[in-house]
Design a protein around this motif. Structure first.
Motif, PDB file in Angstrom:
ATOM      1  N   UNK A  14     -16.808  -9.955 -26.862  1.00  0.00           N
ATOM      2  CA  UNK A  14     -15.841 -10.385 -27.864  1.00  0.00           C
ATOM      3  C   UNK A  14     -15.784  -9.491 -29.090  1.00  0.00           C
ATOM      4  N   UNK A  15     -16.475  -8.354 -29.048  1.00  0.00           N
ATOM      5  CA  UNK A  15     -16.465  -7.419 -30.170  1.00  0.00           C
ATOM      6  C   UNK A  15     -15.238  -6.517 -30.089  1.00  0.00           C
ATOM      7  N   UNK A  16     -14.688  -6.176 -31.245  1.00  0.00           N
ATOM      8  CA  UNK A  16     -13.505  -5.323 -31.312  1.00  0.00           C
ATOM      9  C   UNK A  16     -13.876  -3.868 -30.993  1.00  0.00           C
ATOM     10  N   UNK A  17     -13.066  -3.247 -30.115  1.00  0.00           N
ATOM     11  CA  UNK A  17     -13.275  -1.868 -29.692  1.00  0.00           C
ATOM     12  C   UNK A  17     -11.916  -1.184 -29.669  1.00  0.00           C
ATOM     13  N   UNK A  18     -11.899   0.105 -29.957  1.00  0.00           N
ATOM     14  CA  UNK A  18     -10.664   0.884 -29.906  1.00  0.00           C
ATOM     15  C   UNK A  18     -10.869   2.068 -28.981  1.00  0.00           C
ATOM     16  N   UNK A  19      -9.783   2.575 -28.422  1.00  0.00           N
ATOM     17  CA  UNK A  19      -9.889   3.772 -27.593  1.00  0.00           C
ATOM     18  C   UNK A  19     -10.419   4.958 -28.398  1.00  0.00           C
ATOM     19  N   UNK A  20     -10.216   4.960 -29.716  1.00  0.00           N
ATOM     20  CA  UNK A  20     -10.722   6.065 -30.533  1.00  0.00           C
ATOM     21  C   UNK A  20     -12.250   6.141 -30.478  1.00  0.00           C
ATOM     22  N   UNK A  21     -12.894   5.016 -30.137  1.00  0.00           N
ATOM     23  CA  UNK A  21     -14.352   5.004 -29.991  1.00  0.00           C
ATOM     24  C   UNK A  21     -14.811   5.869 -28.817  1.00  0.00           C
ATOM     25  N   UNK A  22     -13.901   6.205 -27.913  1.00  0.00           N
ATOM     26  CA  UNK A  22     -14.241   6.964 -26.710  1.00  0.00           C
ATOM     27  C   UNK A  22     -13.822   8.432 -26.793  1.00  0.00           C
ATOM     28  N   UNK A  23     -13.237   8.854 -27.916  1.00  0.00           N
ATOM     29  CA  UNK A  23     -12.790  10.241 -28.037  1.00  0.00           C
ATOM     30  C   UNK A  23     -13.988  11.191 -28.105  1.00  0.00           C
ATOM     31  N   UNK A  24     -13.743  12.445 -27.711  1.00  0.00           N
ATOM     32  CA  UNK A  24     -14.798  13.449 -27.741  1.00  0.00           C
ATOM     33  C   UNK A  24     -15.308  13.831 -26.376  1.00  0.00           C
ATOM     34  N   UNK A  25     -14.939  13.075 -25.357  1.00  0.00           N
ATOM     35  CA  UNK A  25     -15.362  13.343 -23.982  1.00  0.00           C
ATOM     36  C   UNK A  25     -14.210  12.933 -23.062  1.00  0.00           C
ATOM     37  N   UNK A  26     -14.048  13.603 -21.914  1.00  0.00           N
ATOM     38  CA  UNK A  26     -12.995  13.170 -20.983  1.00  0.00           C
ATOM     39  C   UNK A  26     -13.158  11.685 -20.653  1.00  0.00           C
ATOM     40  N   UNK A  27     -12.024  11.031 -20.428  1.00  0.00           N
ATOM     41  CA  UNK A  27     -12.023   9.582 -20.249  1.00  0.00           C
ATOM     42  C   UNK A  27     -11.104   9.179 -19.099  1.00  0.00           C
ATOM     43  N   UNK A  28     -11.584   8.268 -18.250  1.00  0.00           N
ATOM     44  CA  UNK A  28     -10.786   7.654 -17.196  1.00  0.00           C
ATOM     45  C   UNK A  28     -10.616   6.191 -17.577  1.00  0.00           C
ATOM     46  N   UNK A  29      -9.369   5.767 -17.769  1.00  0.00           N
ATOM     47  CA  UNK A  29      -9.065   4.383 -18.150  1.00  0.00           C
ATOM     48  C   UNK A  29      -8.353   3.725 -16.977  1.00  0.00           C
ATOM     49  N   UNK A  30      -8.959   2.679 -16.440  1.00  0.00           N
ATOM     50  CA  UNK A  30      -8.410   1.987 -15.281  1.00  0.00           C
ATOM     51  C   UNK A  30      -7.968   0.581 -15.687  1.00  0.00           C
ATOM     52  N   UNK A  31      -6.661   0.299 -15.573  1.00  0.00           N
ATOM     53  CA  UNK A  31      -6.095  -1.025 -15.854  1.00  0.00           C
ATOM     54  C   UNK A  31      -6.089  -1.822 -14.552  1.00  0.00           C
ATOM     55  N   UNK A  32      -6.723  -2.993 -14.549  1.00  0.00           N
ATOM     56  CA  UNK A  32      -6.854  -3.800 -13.343  1.00  0.00           C
ATOM     57  C   UNK A  32      -7.053  -5.263 -13.737  1.00  0.00           C
ATOM     58  N   UNK A  33      -6.976  -6.132 -12.739  1.00  0.00           N
ATOM     59  CA  UNK A  33      -7.351  -7.534 -12.934  1.00  0.00           C
ATOM     60  C   UNK A  33      -7.791  -8.096 -11.593  1.00  0.00           C
ATOM     61  N   UNK A  34      -8.512  -9.208 -11.610  1.00  0.00           N
ATOM     62  CA  UNK A  34      -9.219  -9.689 -10.416  1.00  0.00           C
ATOM     63  C   UNK A  34      -8.327 -10.194  -9.290  1.00  0.00           C
ATOM     64  N   UNK A  35      -7.130 -10.665  -9.570  1.00  0.00           N
ATOM     65  CA  UNK A  35      -6.259 -11.171  -8.510  1.00  0.00           C
ATOM     66  C   UNK A  35      -5.289 -10.131  -7.975  1.00  0.00           C
ATOM     67  N   UNK A  36      -5.528  -8.883  -8.270  1.00  0.00           N
ATOM     68  CA  UNK A  36      -4.673  -7.780  -7.850  1.00  0.00           C
ATOM     69  C   UNK A  36      -5.275  -7.151  -6.589  1.00  0.00           C
ATOM     70  N   UNK A  37      -4.633  -7.293  -5.417  1.00  0.00           N
ATOM     71  CA  UNK A  37      -5.216  -6.754  -4.179  1.00  0.00           C
ATOM     72  C   UNK A  37      -5.543  -5.262  -4.228  1.00  0.00           C
ATOM     73  N   UNK A  38      -4.643  -4.385  -4.725  1.00  0.00           N
ATOM     74  CA  UNK A  38      -5.053  -2.981  -4.760  1.00  0.00           C
ATOM     75  C   UNK A  38      -6.187  -2.717  -5.755  1.00  0.00           C
ATOM     76  N   UNK A  39      -6.270  -3.537  -6.808  1.00  0.00           N
ATOM     77  CA  UNK A  39      -7.385  -3.398  -7.757  1.00  0.00           C
ATOM     78  C   UNK A  39      -8.697  -3.725  -7.048  1.00  0.00           C
ATOM     79  N   UNK A  40      -8.669  -4.759  -6.214  1.00  0.00           N
ATOM     80  CA  UNK A  40      -9.857  -5.141  -5.443  1.00  0.00           C
ATOM     81  C   UNK A  40     -10.302  -3.990  -4.539  1.00  0.00           C
ATOM     82  N   UNK A  41      -9.326  -3.308  -3.945  1.00  0.00           N
ATOM     83  CA  UNK A  41      -9.668  -2.215  -3.022  1.00  0.00           C
ATOM     84  C   UNK A  41     -10.287  -1.026  -3.749  1.00  0.00           C
TER      85      UNK A  41
END
Length: 195
Positions: A77-104
């Motif tokens: 529940x802590x606030x985080x921003x994408x700027x916290x991850x700058x400085x190194x290459x980043x892979x951001x994956x958008x998914x959710x649990x009821x999404x069949x391709x996300x499950x795969x």
């Protein structure tokens, strides 16, 4: 034949006829009242396998844009921003649990993260689940990287309506590539090519 036996036979035949009419009449009535439209065609895959919805046409392409600087919540529940991850290459994956391709694909992300996590950061972003559901689902697939909850702000800002979506982001926060569902081999290839 005695009258009593004849009446029993007639009653049995009448009972069978009533049962047959009831069953077939019920089936006919169920079809007549069903307002579900018939399929709009039959679809056959060119090769056996699992159909993959091509979301590239429905999601906005964010390639070349910067990651939005908005607040997300981590698993605690802590606030985080994408700027916290700058400085190194980043892979951001958008998914959710009821999404069949996300499950795969999620176990593949966990596998590749275990291989390259020292040089490439991974972040999972879930726009729909609760923190508990998100963590449980990811843990079951071996995910060990950061998980963030999106209240819809990031997904809307990036024009994401079909899931999963993966963004490959340079150390300065610029999106180099956007994809839909990927497997481990493709993920490794894209990381190698982009970073």
């Amino acid at each position: 034949m005695a009258a009593h036996t004849r009446h029993l036979i007639q009653a049995a035949v009448a009972g069978v006829l009533v049962a047959v009419v009831t069953v077939f009449g019920g089936l006919w009535l169920a079809r007549a009242l069903d307002d579900t439209p018939p399929p709009d065609g039959e679809f056959v895959l060119e090769q056996p396998g699992v159909f993959q919805q091509p979301f590239d046409e429905i999601n906005d392409d964010s390639t070349g844009d910067r990651l939005p600087d908005v607040a997300l919540l981590d698993r605690n529940g802590e606030s985080v921003s994408f700027t916290d991850y700058l400085g190194q290459p980043l892979v951001v994956n958008f998914w959710f649990s009821n999404c069949p391709p996300c499950r795969r694909e999620l176990a593949d992300f966990a596998e590749v993260h275990a291989e390259v996590g020292d040089t490439v950061q991974f972040v999972g972003v879930d726009p729909f689940d609760t923190a508990e559901s998100m963590v449980r689902f990811a843990d079951e697939r071996g995910v060990g990287y950061d998980l963030l909850l999106d209240d819809g702000t990031v997904s809307n800002e990036l024009g994401i309506v079909g899931y999963p979506v993966t963004l490959f982001v340079d150390p300065d926060g610029r999106i180099l590539r956007q994809t839909g569902e990927v497997d481990a081999e493709t993920l490794r290839s894209l990381i190698e090519a982009l970073f």
